[in-house]
Scaffold this active site. Structure first.
Site, short mmCIF file in Angstrom:
data_model
loop_
_atom_site.label_atom_id
_atom_site.label_comp_id
_atom_site.label_asym_id
_atom_site.label_seq_id
_atom_site.Cartn_x
_atom_site.Cartn_y
_atom_site.Cartn_z
N SER A 46 0.84 -1.19 0.00
CA SER A 46 0.00 0.00 0.00
C SER A 46 0.88 1.25 0.00
O SER A 46 1.83 1.34 -0.77
CB SER A 46 -0.95 -0.04 1.20
OG SER A 46 -1.98 0.92 1.07
N ASP A 208 -5.56 -2.83 -3.13
CA ASP A 208 -4.61 -2.62 -2.04
C ASP A 208 -3.98 -3.92 -1.56
O ASP A 208 -4.66 -4.90 -1.28
CB ASP A 208 -5.31 -1.93 -0.88
CG ASP A 208 -4.34 -1.30 0.08
OD1 ASP A 208 -3.63 -2.04 0.78
OD2 ASP A 208 -4.28 -0.05 0.12
#
Length: 379
Positions: A46, A208
């Site tokens: 991320s 993500d």
């Protein structure tokens, strides 16, 4: 060159990744003027993937890499990450409202709540991805890996770029794939579900990397790490349960879901690694060699926030652009019990600077541990 078995793991957490930069500033101070790269193996997920790749790009000069990251994070504005102008927010509200109430008619689903195209511009402006291969060839870097989650396969895919002798891997729901890292990998790894759009890489759309990441530390172990520094985006434990009289707001529920995505996997993986280390340490090395057991203890050091980052974010809620503030206020994100969501989305310099200061203080409070981990106390 630095021991090639030393790794740095940077976790996800949106704006919370500024904490990592503050901790890295402390690492730089402890490391001193040594010319080598202290972390030949880098792993990010991320927003942590963005920080990790930035360090990979500057792996020939660790000091310059940290200074570059610090400059960017010190001067952040929401508009550099996602569109926060009134028109963009209004368009998003209309798209989602239409999808909910008129979806049967328009037959089109919105891709995300926010438009993060400014992030792509920022990454392309500051990161020269060709430097990664050059650093690997020159011996400054062993490998860097970026993790994303496949929406079709359901697998946690770690895209890695590294030395030729490193091999891909496959485990249950976890895959390591050799790739030449580009901006698409960072956009995919940082695509918070619902908030930012998924990114297509090859045949699949990815989101993500913290989603379905059952073992955040495993990529660096596959890449040969024996010493691992982890800089987390949240505390390993929270306060005891408290009485709640009010029904949870949408922001509180969303923040809870995000914390589950970004924080829980790391906590479980660290506990698992600690148990394995204790078990392995109980078996003498000679007996392990005789029995053909290839396991060996993995040294880890974890730097984590000493205070709640959602409370810190709540103190900076007035820095939000007006249009975005109205939307977040409507779902309860500007209230104390909903500020967890805010702590992931508040890319404003007042908040990021506070996070950096906290990261620096927390890491420097572990200065002796850092020196031992980096082996600078033996220099």
């Amino acid at each position: 060159m630095t021991d090639g078995r030393v790794a740095l793991v940077l976790t996800g957490g949106g704006a919370r990744a500024a904490y990592q930069v503050g901790a890295l500033m402390a690492v730089r101070e402890v490391w001193g003027k040594r010319p080598d790269n202290p972390f030949p193996i880098l792993c990010g997920t991320s927003a942590g993937a963005i920080n990790a790749v930035a360090l990979a790009v500057f792996s020939a000069d660790f000091d310059a890499g940290v200074r570059k990251l610090a400059y960017i994070w010190r001067n952040f504005h929401v508009g550099q990450i996602y569109r926060s102008d009134t028109l963009a927010i209004a368009e998003s509200v209309l798209r989602w409202g239409s999808a909910i109430f008129l979806g049967w008619l328009i037959h089109q689903s919105p891709r995300s709540l926010l438009d993060n195209s400014p992030l792509r511009v920022l990454l392309e402006e500051h990161l020269d991805f060709t430097q990664i291969g050059k650093s690997i060839a020159e011996g400054h870097l062993q490998a860097v890996t970026v993790t994303a989650s496949g929406y079709t396969s359901g697998e946690s895919l770690s895209f890695f770029q590294g030395r030729d002798d490193l091999q891909p891997w496959r485990r249950a729901q976890r895959v390591g794939l050799r790739s030449e890292l580009q901006v698409e990998h960072l956009m995919a790894s940082s695509a918070i579900p619902f908030v930012f759009p998924a990114v297509r890489i090859n045949r699949e759309y990815f989101g993500d990397g913290s989603m379905r990441q059952l073992a955040p530390i495993s990529p660096v172990i596959h890449l040969g790490a024996e010493r691992i520094l982890v800089i987390a985006g949240g505390r390993r434990s929270e306060e005891a349960r408290q009485r709640a009289d009010a029904y949870p707001s949408p922001a509180q529920v969303a923040g809870h879901a995000m914390s589950s995505i970004f924080l829980d996997g790391l906590t479980s993986d660290l506990e698992r690694l600690e148990r394995i280390n204790a078990t392995v340490a109980a078996v003498p090395p000679e007996l392990r060699r005789t029995a053909g057991i290839p396991l060996k203890p993995i040294e880890t050091l974890v730097i984590a926030p000493s205070q709640r980052l959602d409370y810190l974010a709540a103190r900076h809620r007035n820095a939000l652009p007006k249009a975005l503030s109205l939307v977040l206020r409507g779902i309860g994100a500007t209230r104390k019990n909903g500020s967890v969501l805010l702590s992931y989305l508040l890319f404003e310099k007042g908040y990021t600077r506070s996070l950096m200061e906290l990261g620096y203080r927390d890491a420097m409070s572990r200065r002796a541990d850092l020196a031992r981990f980096l082996r600078v106390d033996q220099a």
